[in-house]
Scaffold this active site. Structure first.
Site, mmCIF file in Angstrom:
data_model
loop_
_atom_site.group_PDB
_atom_site.id
_atom_site.type_symbol
_atom_site.label_atom_id
_atom_site.label_comp_id
_atom_site.label_asym_id
_atom_site.label_seq_id
_atom_site.Cartn_x
_atom_site.Cartn_y
_atom_site.Cartn_z
ATOM 1 N N CYS A 113 0.613 -1.373 -0.180
ATOM 2 C CA CYS A 113 -0.097 0.160 0.173
ATOM 3 C C CYS A 113 1.120 1.870 0.525
ATOM 4 O O CYS A 113 1.730 1.801 0.972
ATOM 5 C CB CYS A 113 -0.906 -0.305 1.266
ATOM 6 S SG CYS A 113 -1.912 1.514 1.443
ATOM 7 N N TYR A 122 -5.589 6.866 -9.137
ATOM 8 C CA TYR A 122 -6.632 5.609 -8.197
ATOM 9 C C TYR A 122 -8.070 6.665 -8.921
ATOM 10 O O TYR A 122 -9.171 5.972 -9.419
ATOM 11 C CB TYR A 122 -6.862 5.855 -6.733
ATOM 12 C CG TYR A 122 -5.991 5.587 -5.712
ATOM 13 C CD1 TYR A 122 -6.531 3.762 -5.705
ATOM 14 C CD2 TYR A 122 -4.738 5.533 -5.298
ATOM 15 C CE1 TYR A 122 -5.725 3.264 -4.940
ATOM 16 C CE2 TYR A 122 -3.883 4.666 -4.934
ATOM 17 C CZ TYR A 122 -4.718 3.318 -4.566
ATOM 18 O OH TYR A 122 -3.400 2.765 -3.973
#
Length: 344
Positions: free
Chosen positions: A55, A186
């Site tokens: 992440c 994203y």
């Protein structure tokens, strides 16, 4: 980051057809501070940082912890690279249980804090070891507090990652980098319609061009040393060619085709505390397996070759002092190493 549901076998859903992607930024905002204003005092050995290698938001906290030398004050738990719609899991640990917290799923720490916690179970998260409760998952604040609230436990020679005289500029740069780059990839990758994707794509590459111009004649984003701003940009750049270029369709150029940003990223990667936190195999496995609505086959790409990250960058010619008046961090502590990239 994952959606919190009660079904452990169901993959998460990341793309809403027809919709623009909007990140849920409502986090548990408690802080661990010297004055214990939220009831959580700075105390060595009390807290555990849960931060998956895969992440980018968690990667920031691992880099900051390394640079500042907080390994002895804040322990590190490492979930595996994949998760289901319910939670990150500790499948890399013996028996699939975190050895300090004694839990299989990070969700358990959130539920101890708030039963049936309704939001995503996200990393990074800091857990209070005695109670087993999550303290915070507010990733932008965690690293700032590492730099400013945990000073009593910084290593000798720790850099000043958030110098007071530069904080306004660091905050301004970090804000646009988050909006257009960190979250911008994203917004492109999880776009549910063409127009949303193209808006995100245009904003992303316009900002990367802006960053390239900014970094052409200066080694670091703000001032002449590494700061919080560099950490926040680096974790996205480190994933760009391996994931975002193809998987998220951010494909105007690869990072390796943007000369200034590519040299800047390699400079940081080769700086102790940055590249030695990066595990490209875990990164690729996370994105290409977890985002099954984008990559339904689950096939993980074999490339790109990570050895390119070790090639010369010549950024030292711009001057700058990576750690300011401080020193590089020592090698990672035992058990926190990542696989080494071997030069060709």
């Amino acid at each position: 980051m994952s959606d919190a549901t009660n079904d452990a076998s169901t993959p998460g859903t990341y793309v809403e057809p027809g919709q623009e992607y909007t990140r849920d930024t409502n986090y548990i905002e408690d802080r661990i501070t010297q004055d214990s204003r939220d009831g959580w005092p700075v105390e060595a050995g009390r807290y555990r940082l849960i931060a998956a290698r895969a992440c980018p938001w968690a990667n920031r906290t691992v880099i900051s912890r390394r640079l500042l030398g907080l390994e002895g004050a804040i322990s590190l738990g490492l979930p595996g690279p994949t998760h289901d719609s319910r939670s990150w899991t500790f499948d890399l640990d013996p028996g699939g249980v975190d050895p300090v917290l004694g839990i299989e799923r990070l969700q358990e720490a959130f539920f101890k804090r708030t039963p049936d916690y309704p939001r995503g179970i996200t990393v990074p998260a800091i857990v209070d070891v005695p109670s087993g409760k999550v303290v915070t998952n507010n990733f932008p604040q965690i690293t700032l507090d590492f730099a400013t609230e945990w000073t009593a436990f910084h290593r000798e020679g720790a850099p000043d990652l958030y110098p007071e005289r530069l904080r306004d500029e660091i905050d301004d740069v970090a804000e646009v980098v988050f909006r257009d780059v960190n979250n911008g990839v994203y917004r492109a990758g999880f776009a549910g319609n063409q127009k949303s994707y193209e808006r995100a794509y245009d904003r992303l590459f316009s900002r990367l061009d802006w960053l390239s111009d900014r970094l052409e004649d200066q080694r670091y984003l703000v001032g002449d040393t590494i700061t919080e701003a560099d950490i926040r940009l680096f974790t996205t750049l480190a994933r760009f060619d391996a994931v975002y270029h193809g998987h998220f369709k951010c494909n105007r150029q690869k990072l390796t085709e943007m000369p200034v940003l590519w040299a800047y990223a390699r400079d940081l990667f080769q700086t102790p505390g940055f590249g030695d936190t990066i595990d490209f195999e875990q990164i690729k496995k996370h994105y290409y397996v977890v985002h099954s609505d984008i990559n339904p086959t689950g096939i993980v790409p074999a490339g790109p070759d990570p050895r390119v990250w070790l090639t010369p960058h010549s950024r030292e010619d711009l001057g700058g002092r990576p750690f300011g008046d401080g020193t590089p961090p020592p090698p990672p502590v035992a058990g926190e190493e990542v696989p080494a990239i071997l030069a060709a």
